[in-house]
Design an enzyme around this catalytic site. Structure first.
Site, short mmCIF file in Angstrom:
data_model
loop_
_atom_site.label_atom_id
_atom_site.label_comp_id
_atom_site.label_asym_id
_atom_site.label_seq_id
_atom_site.Cartn_x
_atom_site.Cartn_y
_atom_site.Cartn_z
N LYS A 1 66.75 64.73 -20.24
CA LYS A 1 68.12 65.19 -19.91
C LYS A 1 69.10 64.89 -21.05
O LYS A 1 69.83 65.76 -21.48
CB LYS A 1 68.63 64.50 -18.62
CG LYS A 1 67.77 64.76 -17.40
CD LYS A 1 68.36 64.13 -16.16
CE LYS A 1 68.41 62.61 -16.19
NZ LYS A 1 67.10 61.96 -16.22
N ARG B 1 73.03 62.27 -8.15
CA ARG B 1 71.69 61.69 -7.95
C ARG B 1 71.41 61.37 -6.50
O ARG B 1 70.31 60.89 -6.19
CB ARG B 1 71.63 60.37 -8.73
CG ARG B 1 70.89 60.45 -10.02
CD ARG B 1 71.11 59.10 -10.69
NE ARG B 1 69.99 58.74 -11.46
CZ ARG B 1 69.99 58.71 -12.78
NH1 ARG B 1 71.04 59.10 -13.46
NH2 ARG B 1 68.93 58.31 -13.41
N ARG C 1 60.79 55.38 -25.91
CA ARG C 1 62.15 55.77 -26.29
C ARG C 1 62.84 54.65 -27.07
O ARG C 1 62.69 53.47 -26.79
CB ARG C 1 62.96 56.09 -25.04
CG ARG C 1 64.47 56.21 -25.34
CD ARG C 1 65.27 56.74 -24.22
NE ARG C 1 64.91 56.18 -22.94
CZ ARG C 1 65.15 56.77 -21.78
NH1 ARG C 1 65.76 57.94 -21.76
NH2 ARG C 1 64.80 56.20 -20.65
N ARG D 1 65.86 50.23 -24.48
CA ARG D 1 66.67 49.92 -23.30
C ARG D 1 65.95 48.91 -22.41
O ARG D 1 64.73 48.98 -22.27
CB ARG D 1 66.93 51.21 -22.49
CG ARG D 1 68.19 51.91 -22.89
CD ARG D 1 68.33 53.29 -22.32
NE ARG D 1 68.01 53.44 -20.92
CZ ARG D 1 68.09 54.60 -20.26
NH1 ARG D 1 68.49 55.69 -20.90
NH2 ARG D 1 67.78 54.69 -18.99
N ARG E 1 62.11 53.18 -11.29
CA ARG E 1 63.11 54.25 -11.40
C ARG E 1 62.53 55.58 -10.91
O ARG E 1 63.21 56.37 -10.27
CB ARG E 1 63.60 54.37 -12.84
CG ARG E 1 64.58 53.26 -13.22
CD ARG E 1 64.74 53.10 -14.72
NE ARG E 1 65.09 54.30 -15.42
CZ ARG E 1 64.79 54.54 -16.70
NH1 ARG E 1 64.14 53.65 -17.41
NH2 ARG E 1 65.16 55.66 -17.25
P1 AP5 Z 1 65.82 61.31 -22.73
O1 AP5 Z 1 66.49 62.53 -23.26
O2 AP5 Z 1 66.39 60.00 -23.06
O3 AP5 Z 1 65.59 61.46 -21.15
P2 AP5 Z 1 66.59 61.31 -19.93
O4 AP5 Z 1 66.13 62.30 -18.91
O5 AP5 Z 1 68.00 61.38 -20.39
O6 AP5 Z 1 66.19 59.87 -19.48
P3 AP5 Z 1 66.99 58.62 -18.89
O7 AP5 Z 1 65.93 57.57 -18.72
O8 AP5 Z 1 68.17 58.29 -19.71
O9 AP5 Z 1 67.38 59.13 -17.52
P4 AP5 Z 1 67.60 58.26 -16.35
O10 AP5 Z 1 68.01 59.32 -15.40
O11 AP5 Z 1 66.52 57.39 -15.88
O12 AP5 Z 1 68.62 57.18 -16.87
P5 AP5 Z 1 70.19 57.15 -16.94
O13 AP5 Z 1 70.57 56.65 -18.26
O14 AP5 Z 1 70.77 58.42 -16.44
O15 AP5 Z 1 64.29 61.39 -23.20
C1 AP5 Z 1 63.38 60.35 -22.89
C2 AP5 Z 1 62.44 60.14 -24.09
O16 AP5 Z 1 61.59 61.27 -24.22
C3 AP5 Z 1 63.16 59.98 -25.43
O17 AP5 Z 1 62.47 59.04 -26.20
C4 AP5 Z 1 63.08 61.38 -26.06
O18 AP5 Z 1 63.07 61.33 -27.47
C5 AP5 Z 1 61.76 61.88 -25.50
N1 AP5 Z 1 61.76 63.32 -25.25
C6 AP5 Z 1 62.78 64.08 -24.78
N2 AP5 Z 1 62.39 65.35 -24.64
C7 AP5 Z 1 61.08 65.40 -25.01
C8 AP5 Z 1 60.10 66.44 -25.10
N3 AP5 Z 1 60.39 67.70 -24.73
N4 AP5 Z 1 58.85 66.12 -25.54
C9 AP5 Z 1 58.55 64.84 -25.89
N5 AP5 Z 1 59.44 63.81 -25.83
C10 AP5 Z 1 60.69 64.09 -25.41
O19 AP5 Z 1 70.50 56.05 -15.81
C11 AP5 Z 1 70.15 54.69 -16.01
C12 AP5 Z 1 70.53 53.90 -14.78
O20 AP5 Z 1 71.95 54.02 -14.52
C13 AP5 Z 1 69.87 54.34 -13.46
O21 AP5 Z 1 68.59 53.78 -13.29
C14 AP5 Z 1 70.89 53.82 -12.43
O22 AP5 Z 1 70.75 52.43 -12.26
C15 AP5 Z 1 72.23 54.08 -13.11
N6 AP5 Z 1 72.77 55.41 -12.81
C16 AP5 Z 1 72.94 56.45 -13.69
N7 AP5 Z 1 73.46 57.52 -13.08
C17 AP5 Z 1 73.63 57.17 -11.77
C18 AP5 Z 1 74.10 57.88 -10.64
N8 AP5 Z 1 74.51 59.15 -10.71
N9 AP5 Z 1 74.11 57.22 -9.46
C19 AP5 Z 1 73.71 55.94 -9.36
N10 AP5 Z 1 73.25 55.21 -10.40
C20 AP5 Z 1 73.20 55.83 -11.60
#
Ligand code: AP5
Length: 219
Positions: A20, A95, A129, A162, A173
Site C-alpha cells: 500500500k 480498517r 522491509r 520497523r 497483524r
Molecule cells: P509496503 O508498501 O510497506 O506495504 P504496506 O501495505 O504499506 O504495509 P504496512 O505493513 O505498512 O501496512 P500495515 O497496514 O500493516 O501497516 P501500517 O503502517 O498501515 O510494502 C511492504 C514491503 O514489500 C516493502 O519492503 C516493499 O518494498 C515491498 N514491496 C512492495 N510492493 C512489492 C511488490 N509488488 N513486490 C515485491 N515487494 C514489494 O499500520 C501499522 C500499525 O498502525 C497497525 O498495525 C495498527 O496498530 C496501526 N494502525 C494503522 N492504521 C490504523 C487504522 N486505520 N486503525 C487502527 N490502527 C491503525
C-alpha cells in the site's frame, strides 16, 4: 512531472505489507495528491512522544488496531489540511467497519484500490522491509533494495526495520486484518467502488494496474 487531478479521493486497501505505502507514494507523485498514511502518522506520534503517541504505542507494538475514535480524529485533522483540498490517497484507513462508516460521513470516496497478495508473500515482504524513519520511504532487502545498502536514497538517513516487522508480530497483524479489516472488501465491492489489484507482480506491474483503474474513473 506532477499531474494535478481535481478532487480525487482514493483508498489504497490491502493486508499488512501488501504494498500500500509503496504504491501510494508512487501515485502521490504521479497525480500530485498527498498520501495520508495512518501508520506513518501514528509512528511519528510515537517517535515524537506526543500524548497520542504515548497512548497508541502499545497497540503498534502488538500489531493491534488503535481505537476507532482516536484514528478517526487523526484522519479528520489530516484531511482538513490545505494540501488535501484537491483530494488524497488514504493508506491504511479505513480498517474497521466503524472507520468506514465515519469516512462515509466525512466525504465521498471515488475508488478503493484493493491489493491482493498471498499470505506467505506478505510475511516475506514485511520481514525484508526497511524504512526511512525521516521521510517514510520504503525499501525491501530483496525486492527493492536501496542503491547504497542501509541508506535512504531520498534523504540519506540510515534505514531501520520497523518494530512490528518481526515475524511473530507480522503474523498477528495478518490475523487482525483477517478478522477486522478484510470484511470491508465486500462492503466496498457492493457499493461498486472497489477494484481488485493483483499485487503478486513487481512494483511497476502493480502500479500500472492502478493507473489503468484510475484512468477508467476519470472517463
Ligand atoms: P509496503 O508498501 O510497506 O506495504 P504496506 O501495505 O504499506 O504495509 P504496512 O505493513 O505498512 O501496512 P500495515 O497496514 O500493516 O501497516 P501500517 O503502517 O498501515 O510494502 C511492504 C514491503 O514489500 C516493502 O519492503 C516493499 O518494498 C515491498 N514491496 C512492495 N510492493 C512489492 C511488490 N509488488 N513486490 C515485491 N515487494 C514489494 O499500520 C501499522 C500499525 O498502525 C497497525 O498495525 C495498527 O496498530 C496501526 N494502525 C494503522 N492504521 C490504523 C487504522 N486505520 N486503525 C487502527 N490502527 C491503525
Amino acid at each position: 512531472m506532477h499531474r494535478l487531478v481535481v478532487s480525487m479521493k482514493l483508498v489504497i486497501f490491502g493486508p499488512p505489507s501488501a504494498g500500500k505505502g509503496t504504491q501510494a507514494q508512487k501515485l502521490s507523485k504521479q497525480y500530485g495528491i498527498p498520501q495520508v498514511a495512518t501508520g506513518d502518522l501514528l509512528r511519528k506520534a510515537v517517535a515524537d512522544k506526543t500524548p497520542l503517541g504515548l497512548k497508541i504505542k502499545s497497540y503498534l507494538d502488538q500489531g493491534k488496531l488503535g481505537p476507532d475514535e482516536v484514528i478517526v480524529q487523526l484522519i479528520k485533522e489530516r484531511v482538513a489540511k490545505p494540501d488535501c483540498k484537491n483530494g488524497f490517497l488514504l493508506d491504511g484507513f479505513p480498517r474497521t467497519m466503524g472507520q468506514a462508516k465515519e469516512l462515509e460521513r466525512m466525504t465521498d470516496i471515488d475508488l478503493v484500490l484493493s491489493i491482493v497478495v498471498d499470505f506467505e508473500s506478505l510475511v516475506e515482504r514485511a520481514v525484508g522491509r526497511r524504512t526511512c524513519p525521516k521521510c517514510s520511504a520504503v525499501y525491501h532487502i530483496k525486492f527493492n533494495p536501496p542503491m547504497n545498502e542501509g541508506i535512504c536514497e531520498k534523504c540519506g538517513s540510515k534505514l531501520i526495520q520497523r518494530d512490528d516487522d518481526k515475524e511473530e508480530t507480522v503474523r498477528n497483524r495478518l490475523k487482525v486484518y483477517q478478522e477486522q479489516t478484510a470484511p470491508l472488501v465486500e462492503y466496498y465491492r457492493k457499493k461498486g467502488k472497489l477494484v481488485d489489484i493483483d499485487g503478486s507482480g513487481g512494483i511497476d506491474a502493480v502500479f500500472a494496474q492502478m493507473v489503468k483503474a484510475i484512468s477508467h474513473l476519470k472517463k
